[in-house]
Design a protein around this motif. Structure first.
Motif, short mmCIF file in Angstrom:
data_model
loop_
_atom_site.label_atom_id
_atom_site.label_comp_id
_atom_site.label_asym_id
_atom_site.label_seq_id
_atom_site.Cartn_x
_atom_site.Cartn_y
_atom_site.Cartn_z
N THR A 212 0.84 -1.21 0.00
CA THR A 212 0.00 0.00 0.00
C THR A 212 0.88 1.25 0.00
OG1 THR A 212 -1.79 -1.17 1.13
CG2 THR A 212 -1.78 1.23 1.32
N THR B 146 -4.78 -3.32 4.93
CA THR B 146 -5.59 -3.63 3.74
C THR B 146 -6.46 -4.85 4.01
OG1 THR B 146 -3.78 -2.80 2.39
CG2 THR B 146 -5.47 -4.08 1.26
N ASP C 174 -6.19 -2.28 -2.61
CA ASP C 174 -6.17 -0.88 -3.03
C ASP C 174 -6.34 -0.93 -4.54
OD1 ASP C 174 -4.93 0.11 -0.41
OD2 ASP C 174 -3.28 -1.10 -1.18
N SER D 37 -3.47 -3.59 -5.30
CA SER D 37 -2.63 -4.35 -4.37
C SER D 37 -3.51 -5.40 -3.70
CB SER D 37 -2.00 -3.46 -3.30
OG SER D 37 -2.88 -3.31 -2.20
MG LIG Z 1 -1.82 -3.01 2.07
#
Ligand SMILES: [Mg+2]
Ligand SMILES: Nc1nc2c(ncn2[C@@H]2O[C@H](COP(=O)(O)OP(=O)(O)OP(=O)(O)O)[C@@H](O)[C@H]2O)c(=O)[nH]1
Length: 193
Positions: free
Chosen positions: A25, A51, A55, A75
């Motif tokens: 990220t 996350t 993303d 991601s």
């Molecule tokens: Mg991440």
């Protein structure tokens, strides 16, 4: 890769993959910010900023002749709790940045994540370009490229860049290598008009 002749756009899907907390990220955020597209990035996170799913965001690059390449950048989460989402994020990808964590004690985590990636990519139709960011080089006891390559038995064809995502070091370089590699790989099977 998706070519839309009507709108004169090419869509490339590029995915940042790697073990938990390796800096995926952070790398993507730096990339979007440095190209002035920070407002185009969406992060699906849990309440503590990790996350949860992915993303994602798109960066447009103009080509000559009014064509645009839309780089769709994703991601995957590294947390095993959300493992099932990683396969979904990888579907249809044209290139992968494998973000590894350079801390020596995390070599096995990198190896497990790399093996998972190779297994998941086996299910895709064609060979997909991969670039490795050996991230967090600023931390003490970070391993170098040679150690990393031999531990993971990386093929020579996979480039490794020693990166520091928090400072943006080598992130743009990794992205550019992958971007061009993905275009080349696709042009071989589907000639670009
Ligand atoms: Mg991440
Ligand atoms: N020292 C150092 N810390 C970094 C670097 N890159 C990322 N970090 C830190 O590592 C932590 C995790 O970074 P993230 O970018 O959230 O990692 P991630 O790979 O997206 O993590 P998950 O999505 O949970 O798998 C954060 O505290 C970052 O600030 C780096 O190059 N050096």
């Amino acid at each position: 890769m998706i070519v839309d002749y009507g709108n004169r756009t090419v869509g490339l899907k590029l995915v940042f993959f790697g073990p938990a907390m390796s800096g995926k990220t952070t790398s993507i955020r730096w990339l979007f910010s440095s190209l002035n597209f920070a407002d185009r990035l969406t992060s699906i996170e849990n309440t503590v900023g990790r996350t949860m799913f992915c993303d994602f965001g798109t960066i447009p690059f103009s080509l000559g002749g009014s064509w645009t390449i839309n780089a769709h950048i994703w991601s995957a989460t590294g947390q095993d709790f959300y493992r099932s989402t990683r396969e979904v994020v990888l579907v249809g990808s044209d290139g992968i940045v494998f973000v590894a964590d350079s801390q020596r004690i995390l070599l096995d985590e990198n190896l497990a994540s790399w093996n998972e990636l190779i297994t998941l990519m086996d299910e895709e139709d064609s060979a997909i370009p991969i670039v490795v960011c050996l991230n967090k080089q600023d931390l003490p006891d970070s391993i170098d490229e040679t150690t990393f390559r031999s531990y993971l038995q990386l093929p020579d064809s996979v480039p490794v860049l020693e990166s520091i995502a928090t400072r943006g070091e080598k992130i743009m370089e990794a992205f550019q290598i992958l971007f061009h590699g993905a275009l080349r790989a696709n042009a071989l099977v589907r000639p670009f008009p």
